[in-house]
Design a protein around this motif. Structure first.
Motif, PDB file in Angstrom:
ATOM      1  N   ARG A  24       0.836  -1.186   0.000  1.00  0.00           N
ATOM      2  CA  ARG A  24       0.000   0.000   0.000  1.00  0.00           C
ATOM      3  C   ARG A  24       0.876   1.244   0.000  1.00  0.00           C
ATOM      4  O   ARG A  24       1.780   1.370   0.821  1.00  0.00           O
ATOM      5  CB  ARG A  24      -0.871  -0.038   1.262  1.00  0.00           C
ATOM      6  CG  ARG A  24      -1.913   1.037   1.317  1.00  0.00           C
ATOM      7  CD  ARG A  24      -2.803   0.870   2.543  1.00  0.00           C
ATOM      8  NE  ARG A  24      -3.700  -0.265   2.398  1.00  0.00           N
ATOM      9  CZ  ARG A  24      -4.910  -0.350   2.960  1.00  0.00           C
ATOM     10  NH1 ARG A  24      -5.355   0.628   3.725  1.00  0.00           N
ATOM     11  NH2 ARG A  24      -5.671  -1.406   2.786  1.00  0.00           N
ATOM     12  N   ILE A  47      -7.547   7.390 -12.296  1.00  0.00           N
ATOM     13  CA  ILE A  47      -7.614   5.954 -11.992  1.00  0.00           C
ATOM     14  C   ILE A  47      -8.339   5.275 -13.138  1.00  0.00           C
ATOM     15  O   ILE A  47      -9.486   5.616 -13.434  1.00  0.00           O
ATOM     16  CB  ILE A  47      -8.403   5.694 -10.693  1.00  0.00           C
ATOM     17  CG1 ILE A  47      -7.730   6.327  -9.488  1.00  0.00           C
ATOM     18  CG2 ILE A  47      -8.632   4.209 -10.510  1.00  0.00           C
ATOM     19  CD1 ILE A  47      -6.923   5.369  -8.656  1.00  0.00           C
ATOM     20  N   LEU A  70      -3.494   9.974   1.243  1.00  0.00           N
ATOM     21  CA  LEU A  70      -4.103   9.109   0.233  1.00  0.00           C
ATOM     22  C   LEU A  70      -3.445   7.748   0.258  1.00  0.00           C
ATOM     23  O   LEU A  70      -2.265   7.631   0.578  1.00  0.00           O
ATOM     24  CB  LEU A  70      -3.947   9.734  -1.157  1.00  0.00           C
ATOM     25  CG  LEU A  70      -4.679  11.069  -1.332  1.00  0.00           C
ATOM     26  CD1 LEU A  70      -4.266  11.743  -2.619  1.00  0.00           C
ATOM     27  CD2 LEU A  70      -6.192  10.862  -1.285  1.00  0.00           C
ATOM     28  N   GLU A  71      -4.227   6.725  -0.063  1.00  0.00           N
ATOM     29  CA  GLU A  71      -3.688   5.361  -0.084  1.00  0.00           C
ATOM     30  C   GLU A  71      -4.033   4.717  -1.419  1.00  0.00           C
ATOM     31  O   GLU A  71      -5.143   4.850  -1.919  1.00  0.00           O
ATOM     32  CB  GLU A  71      -4.298   4.531   1.058  1.00  0.00           C
ATOM     33  CG  GLU A  71      -3.925   5.068   2.425  1.00  0.00           C
ATOM     34  CD  GLU A  71      -4.335   4.117   3.552  1.00  0.00           C
ATOM     35  OE1 GLU A  71      -4.804   2.993   3.259  1.00  0.00           O
ATOM     36  OE2 GLU A  71      -4.191   4.507   4.716  1.00  0.00           O
ATOM     37  N   PHE A  72      -3.049   4.014  -1.960  1.00  0.00           N
ATOM     38  CA  PHE A  72      -3.234   3.301  -3.218  1.00  0.00           C
ATOM     39  C   PHE A  72      -2.780   1.857  -3.055  1.00  0.00           C
ATOM     40  O   PHE A  72      -1.735   1.598  -2.450  1.00  0.00           O
ATOM     41  CB  PHE A  72      -2.426   3.963  -4.337  1.00  0.00           C
ATOM     42  CG  PHE A  72      -2.806   5.386  -4.598  1.00  0.00           C
ATOM     43  CD1 PHE A  72      -3.820   5.702  -5.477  1.00  0.00           C
ATOM     44  CD2 PHE A  72      -2.158   6.425  -3.936  1.00  0.00           C
ATOM     45  CE1 PHE A  72      -4.180   7.030  -5.711  1.00  0.00           C
ATOM     46  CE2 PHE A  72      -2.511   7.752  -4.161  1.00  0.00           C
ATOM     47  CZ  PHE A  72      -3.530   8.052  -5.044  1.00  0.00           C
ATOM     48  N   GLU A  73      -3.574   0.944  -3.630  1.00  0.00           N
ATOM     49  CA  GLU A  73      -3.174  -0.468  -3.611  1.00  0.00           C
ATOM     50  C   GLU A  73      -2.404  -0.800  -4.878  1.00  0.00           C
ATOM     51  O   GLU A  73      -2.476  -0.062  -5.868  1.00  0.00           O
ATOM     52  CB  GLU A  73      -4.425  -1.352  -3.517  1.00  0.00           C
ATOM     53  CG  GLU A  73      -5.129  -1.259  -2.185  1.00  0.00           C
ATOM     54  CD  GLU A  73      -4.361  -1.955  -1.052  1.00  0.00           C
ATOM     55  OE1 GLU A  73      -3.533  -2.837  -1.364  1.00  0.00           O
ATOM     56  OE2 GLU A  73      -4.586  -1.601   0.113  1.00  0.00           O
ATOM     57  N   ASP A  76      -4.271  -0.729  -8.237  1.00  0.00           N
ATOM     58  CA  ASP A  76      -4.852   0.505  -8.774  1.00  0.00           C
ATOM     59  C   ASP A  76      -4.015   0.977  -9.955  1.00  0.00           C
ATOM     60  O   ASP A  76      -2.783   1.033  -9.861  1.00  0.00           O
ATOM     61  CB  ASP A  76      -4.858   1.623  -7.704  1.00  0.00           C
ATOM     62  CG  ASP A  76      -5.871   1.398  -6.589  1.00  0.00           C
ATOM     63  OD1 ASP A  76      -6.881   0.703  -6.828  1.00  0.00           O
ATOM     64  OD2 ASP A  76      -5.662   1.905  -5.480  1.00  0.00           O
ATOM     65  N   PHE A  93       5.118   7.131   1.914  1.00  0.00           N
ATOM     66  CA  PHE A  93       5.835   5.904   2.249  1.00  0.00           C
ATOM     67  C   PHE A  93       5.054   4.703   1.755  1.00  0.00           C
ATOM     68  O   PHE A  93       3.860   4.767   1.513  1.00  0.00           O
ATOM     69  CB  PHE A  93       6.108   5.808   3.761  1.00  0.00           C
ATOM     70  CG  PHE A  93       4.904   5.977   4.627  1.00  0.00           C
ATOM     71  CD1 PHE A  93       4.203   4.877   5.093  1.00  0.00           C
ATOM     72  CD2 PHE A  93       4.454   7.247   4.992  1.00  0.00           C
ATOM     73  CE1 PHE A  93       3.094   5.031   5.899  1.00  0.00           C
ATOM     74  CE2 PHE A  93       3.342   7.412   5.802  1.00  0.00           C
ATOM     75  CZ  PHE A  93       2.661   6.302   6.257  1.00  0.00           C
TER      76      PHE A  93
ATOM     77  N   GLU B  71       7.676   8.254   7.059  1.00  0.00           N
ATOM     78  CA  GLU B  71       8.204   7.167   7.881  1.00  0.00           C
ATOM     79  C   GLU B  71       9.483   6.643   7.253  1.00  0.00           C
ATOM     80  O   GLU B  71       9.563   6.473   6.042  1.00  0.00           O
ATOM     81  CB  GLU B  71       7.177   6.026   8.004  1.00  0.00           C
ATOM     82  CG  GLU B  71       5.902   6.460   8.700  1.00  0.00           C
ATOM     83  CD  GLU B  71       4.981   5.279   9.013  1.00  0.00           C
ATOM     84  OE1 GLU B  71       5.386   4.120   8.772  1.00  0.00           O
ATOM     85  OE2 GLU B  71       3.869   5.521   9.486  1.00  0.00           O
TER      86      GLU B  71
ATOM     87  N   GLY C   2      -8.732   1.190  -2.204  1.00  0.00           N
ATOM     88  CA  GLY C   2      -7.885   2.301  -2.563  1.00  0.00           C
ATOM     89  C   GLY C   2      -8.598   3.613  -2.804  1.00  0.00           C
ATOM     90  O   GLY C   2      -9.603   3.928  -2.178  1.00  0.00           O
ATOM     91  N   PHE C   3      -8.073   4.360  -3.748  1.00  0.00           N
ATOM     92  CA  PHE C   3      -8.426   5.758  -3.987  1.00  0.00           C
ATOM     93  C   PHE C   3      -9.918   5.985  -4.229  1.00  0.00           C
ATOM     94  O   PHE C   3     -10.588   5.205  -4.905  1.00  0.00           O
ATOM     95  CB  PHE C   3      -7.638   6.248  -5.197  1.00  0.00           C
ATOM     96  CG  PHE C   3      -7.847   7.691  -5.513  1.00  0.00           C
ATOM     97  CD1 PHE C   3      -7.228   8.670  -4.766  1.00  0.00           C
ATOM     98  CD2 PHE C   3      -8.661   8.077  -6.567  1.00  0.00           C
ATOM     99  CE1 PHE C   3      -7.420  10.016  -5.064  1.00  0.00           C
ATOM    100  CE2 PHE C   3      -8.855   9.416  -6.867  1.00  0.00           C
ATOM    101  CZ  PHE C   3      -8.233  10.385  -6.121  1.00  0.00           C
ATOM    102  N   THR C  28     -10.278  12.738   2.850  1.00  0.00           N
ATOM    103  CA  THR C  28      -9.062  13.312   3.438  1.00  0.00           C
ATOM    104  C   THR C  28      -8.601  14.631   2.809  1.00  0.00           C
ATOM    105  O   THR C  28      -7.646  15.223   3.306  1.00  0.00           O
ATOM    106  CB  THR C  28      -7.900  12.291   3.360  1.00  0.00           C
ATOM    107  OG1 THR C  28      -7.676  11.948   1.998  1.00  0.00           O
ATOM    108  CG2 THR C  28      -8.222  11.038   4.153  1.00  0.00           C
ATOM    109  N   GLY C  92      -9.987  10.830  -1.142  1.00  0.00           N
ATOM    110  CA  GLY C  92      -9.764  10.007   0.030  1.00  0.00           C
ATOM    111  C   GLY C  92      -9.611   8.560  -0.386  1.00  0.00           C
ATOM    112  O   GLY C  92      -9.122   8.274  -1.482  1.00  0.00           O
ATOM    113  N   PHE C  93     -10.003   7.658   0.496  1.00  0.00           N
ATOM    114  CA  PHE C  93      -9.885   6.239   0.147  1.00  0.00           C
ATOM    115  C   PHE C  93     -10.974   5.450   0.855  1.00  0.00           C
ATOM    116  O   PHE C  93     -11.543   5.880   1.849  1.00  0.00           O
ATOM    117  CB  PHE C  93      -8.490   5.679   0.471  1.00  0.00           C
ATOM    118  CG  PHE C  93      -8.032   5.925   1.886  1.00  0.00           C
ATOM    119  CD1 PHE C  93      -8.208   4.949   2.861  1.00  0.00           C
ATOM    120  CD2 PHE C  93      -7.427   7.119   2.253  1.00  0.00           C
ATOM    121  CE1 PHE C  93      -7.776   5.162   4.156  1.00  0.00           C
ATOM    122  CE2 PHE C  93      -7.009   7.346   3.555  1.00  0.00           C
ATOM    123  CZ  PHE C  93      -7.180   6.364   4.515  1.00  0.00           C
TER     124      PHE C  93
END
Lengths: 108, 108, 108, 108, 108
Positions: A24, A47, A70-73, A76, A93, B71, C2-3, C28, C92-93
């Motif tokens: 992630r 996306i 923000l989080e991406f897998e 994606d 990170f 991080e 995800g996103f 977010t 966000g996610f």
């Protein structure tokens, strides 16, 4: 795996792929690159086949950094791009699922 | 282990090493140091042999503090540096893997 | 999963529904859309029959992005809307409960 | 134990001690106190015998609040102080290790 | 339980109580309400018999939104109030201990 960072340049969309490492990506900050233009630079994210969405807008000499969360897998299909004259540095990170697995070993 | 903080001075890259304590460094804030110059100071980060990436840009009398959310693991070869006339204070906290282990003891 | 991102346009409330996927939406960030007006755009949120509450206020050429930290469950009847002349992009996610389930499998 | 807040006045360093309750203090916000001076107030933190590090810089009529994300353990010998003419309010929350223990009871 | 939001009006302290639902309130954002005054509005928080502590300061036409990160337990006797001419909207989310319990069921 720790720190992640890229520079997204105007006119050059930056596709994100996780190099086959399952995990992630956390994108946590955007900062304006060097340059003399005083016009805003907007970071957007696409996306798959959906239209782009703005992530943040950076204003030279006013707000040149912006916190993100923000989080991406890894599956994606993401591309970051910039509208405006100056590049934008994105940082954050990456947390691999393997790391989560190691943590789980500690827990069980 | 709690609080972590350093002052990064212009022209003096600050290498981060975790003093052989396995763990994770969370860098959560940057604040402009004292000085009279009104030019921006940019904090950047280099990992291994890759080019530096900007973490934030601080503007005297406008935005002198910036939240971060980064991080770093103990095996990241990181160096922080500043572009600009004034130093930047980086703060955050360090979480040792031992602490995580202690928490796991509580959980199991 | 995800996103997540939407563009909320003035005068067009945007109802949120999770497409029957049980999970939690994390909103977010808000960023001002394109346009020439210099008036503020306020993002508000309505839940069920309660009056709307302001989530953030974006000021053209001053503060065009705003970090948020909001969570919505799939059974919240939420609608986002904008007061002001310009659209606002929300990002966000989404974390599905299935994902949490998968994580739990790793843990047990 | 929930909410934590103090007012740090210029010239009066504020030592933090956790009143013998083992736990972790999260400091999450700084806000400028009342006053007429337009000069900046800087919050700094000293740990043990190390020199102080700046946590944030607040500018009257420009940026009077600043998000933080700092954690302190009960055995950190910390003192907060202010450089500048106006006081600064620090807020956050305290999580006792006992609470973590209670949570663990739920989990096991 | 998801989203939480209130509007705190000048001169009308807003006591928080969790309606007997055990859980934790996360307050994550403050946004200035409508109005024509250009004076600052400060949000403060009182706990029990202690004096109020400032949570944030909002400046019309400059900084009208402010991220927060505060947590309150159901047995905290909290009151939010505003110093200044305009109301402030506070938003966040509520996590019931029951939800944590449900999550624990998944985990065990």
């Amino acid at each position: 795996m720790g720190f992640w960072g890229i520079e997204v340049k105007p006119g050059k969309p930056y596709p994100y792929h996780s190099d086959n490492v399952p995990g992630r990506l956390h994108v946590t900050q955007a900062t304006l690159g060097l340059g003399s233009s005083s016009e805003r630079s907007i970071v957007q994210c696409s996306i798959g086949h959906k239209g782009p969405i703005f992530l943040c807008s950076l204003l030279p000499n006013k707000n040149e950094s912006c916190p993100l969360n923000l989080e991406f897998e890894e599956d994606d299909l993401v591309a970051f791009s910039v509208i405006g004259p100056r590049s934008v540095h994105l940082t954050g990170f990456f947390e691999s699922h393997e790391e989560e697995g190691i943590r789980d070993d500690y827990e069980s």
